[in-house]
Design a protein around this motif. Sequence first.
Motif: not given
Length: 88
Positions: A32-39
Amino acid sequence: MAGGWASDGAVQEQIDSSLEDAVARARSQLPTGESLLHCEECDAPIPEARRQAVPGVRLCVACQSEHDRQQGGAAGYNRRGSKDSQLR
């Protein structure tokens, strides 16, 4: 057709309940929430297509695959209580 003390729909109720539990468990594990740009794990960039396909994604494909493999052993309860399950 139930036998003994069980009502006529008892087996189907057990199946339905097990299925509902599995769906609830799967939904609780969705990001949930905003996706990350990096793992989070390896700091590799997460492709834009993956971020759009899976909102709230936090792991790259490789790390997510490893995480899923480790979590694969989580099976639900055998509510039916068959003779086979009692022998294990």
